[in-house]
Motif scaffolding. Structure first.
Motif, PDB file in Angstrom:
ATOM      1  N   TYR A  45      48.115  39.605  24.817  1.00 33.96           N
ATOM      2  CA  TYR A  45      47.390  40.027  26.016  1.00 33.96           C
ATOM      3  C   TYR A  45      46.180  39.147  26.316  1.00 33.96           C
ATOM      4  O   TYR A  45      45.802  38.995  27.476  1.00 33.96           O
ATOM      5  CB  TYR A  45      46.904  41.472  25.850  1.00 33.96           C
ATOM      6  N   PRO A 133      47.383  47.548  24.825  1.00 38.24           N
ATOM      7  CA  PRO A 133      45.954  47.244  24.650  1.00 38.24           C
ATOM      8  C   PRO A 133      45.129  48.490  24.345  1.00 38.24           C
ATOM      9  O   PRO A 133      44.170  48.433  23.568  1.00 38.24           O
ATOM     10  CB  PRO A 133      45.560  46.632  26.003  1.00 38.24           C
ATOM     11  N   LEU A 163      41.555  44.175  29.952  1.00 42.88           N
ATOM     12  CA  LEU A 163      42.968  44.216  29.599  1.00 42.88           C
ATOM     13  C   LEU A 163      43.433  45.630  29.272  1.00 42.88           C
ATOM     14  O   LEU A 163      44.634  45.884  29.210  1.00 42.88           O
ATOM     15  CB  LEU A 163      43.229  43.301  28.392  1.00 42.88           C
TER      16      LEU A 163
END
Length: 244
Positions: A45, A133, A163
Motif C-alpha cells: 500500500y 491498511p 491509506l
C-alpha cells in the motif's frame, strides 16, 4: 516484492520464493486461514521497504495444525521469544548467517477477525490474502500498547499517507480485547505526546513534532532502526553459535 530482489542474490531469492510457495500450498491444502501482515503488507500500500521476513497471522486454533504439517514434511521451525513460529531458509552462505530470510507466523489477537483481506500477488502466487491498511494500523497500535514503540511510526505513516480509513481503524481497534490500542490511535490523530506504561525504551515518549516529519525523514529513521536491529540479531546469533 520487487524490493526484496534488489537486496538479495538470485540463489537466496529462489530458495525464499520456493519456501513461500510450499508453505502457501500447505496452508491451502490444510484449509488453514491466514493473512499477510508486517512489512510485506505495508509495501503493498505504501512506498516499499526491504525486508528479510514475510509475516503471517493465523488463528490460535490452527497453530497446532500448522506445526503438525511442518513436522510431517520435515520442515524445521522454532518458536521465538515473541511467540512467533519461524521458518528460516536453509543456506550456509555468510549472507544468510548474517541476515536470514524467514517466514514467521503469529497468533491473531483476541477479538480480531481477518476482516476482508485484500488478495494480492506475491512471488507469482495469485490471490494471497493481505491484511487491509485498517487491520495493519490496528495491529501496530496494539504492538505499541504492548511495548513495541517502533510500530508507532508504521501506523503513523499509513494514516499520514491517507491509506487507511480512520473510522474503520477505530472500529477494528474497538474489537480488540483488553488493549490500549485506542490510546495509541488517538495519539496519532491528535498529535499529543503519549506515554504507555509498558514501554521502557528511549522511544517511549513520542512528541507531536514527530507527526510533521517528512516521509523521507521517517523512512530514514526506520532504516537506521532496522540496521541496528539486524546488528543486534547478528550478535545474538554469534553468541548462540559460540555456546553450542
Amino acid at each position: 516484492m520487487e524490493i526484496l530482489r534488489l537486496f538479495e542474490s538470485d540463489g537466496r531469492m529462489n530458495k525464499f520464493q520456493n519456501l513461500f510457495k510450499q508453505i502457501i500450498c500447505f496452508l491451502s491444502e490444510e484449509k488453514i486461514e491466514y493473512v499477510i501482515i508486517g512489512t510485506v503488507a505495508y509495501s503493498e500500500y505504501a512506498p516499499p521497504r526491504a525486508t528479510t521476513n514475510i509475516n503471517f497471522m493465523i488463528s490460535e486454533s490452527d497453530c497446532c495444525k500448522l506445526e503438525s504439517v511442518l513436522k510431517e514434511h520435515e520442515i524445521d521451525f522454532i518458536w521465538n521469544p515473541y511467540q512467533q513460529l519461524v521458518i528460516a531458509v536453509k543456506d550456509n552462505s555468510e549472507e544468510t548467517k548474517k541476515y536470514p530470510l524467514e517466514l514467521s507466523f503469529q497468533i491473531t489477537p483476541k477479538g480480531l477477525t481477518f476482516n476482508q483481506p485484500i488478495p494480492k500477488e506475491i512471488f507469482g502466487v495469485a490471490d494471497v490474502p493481505v491484511a487491509s491498511p485498517e487491520v495493519l494500523v490496528a495491529l501496530w497500535c496494539l504492538a505499541v500498547s504492548n511495548g513495541h514503540s517502533k510500530s508507532y511510526y508504521d501506523a503513523q505513516m499509513v494514516i499520514k499517507l491517507q491509506l487507511a480509513d480512520v473510522d474503520r481503524c477505530a472500529a477494528v481497534i474497538e474489537s480488540l480485547l483488553e488493549s490500549d490500542a485506542n490510546k495509541v490511535l488517538r495519539s496519532i490523530l491528535t498529535g499529543n505526546a503519549m506515554y504507555v506504561d509498558t514501554i521502557d525504551i528511549d522511544e517511549a515518549l513520542i512528541m507531536a513534532s514527530d507527526l510533521i516529519q517528512t516521509h523521507e525523514e521517517i523512512e530514514l529513521a526506520k532504516a537506521h532502526r532496522y540496521q541496528a536491529a539486524q546488528e543486534r540479531r547478528r550478535q545474538l546469533y554469534e553468541r548462540m553459535q559460540q555456546t553450542k
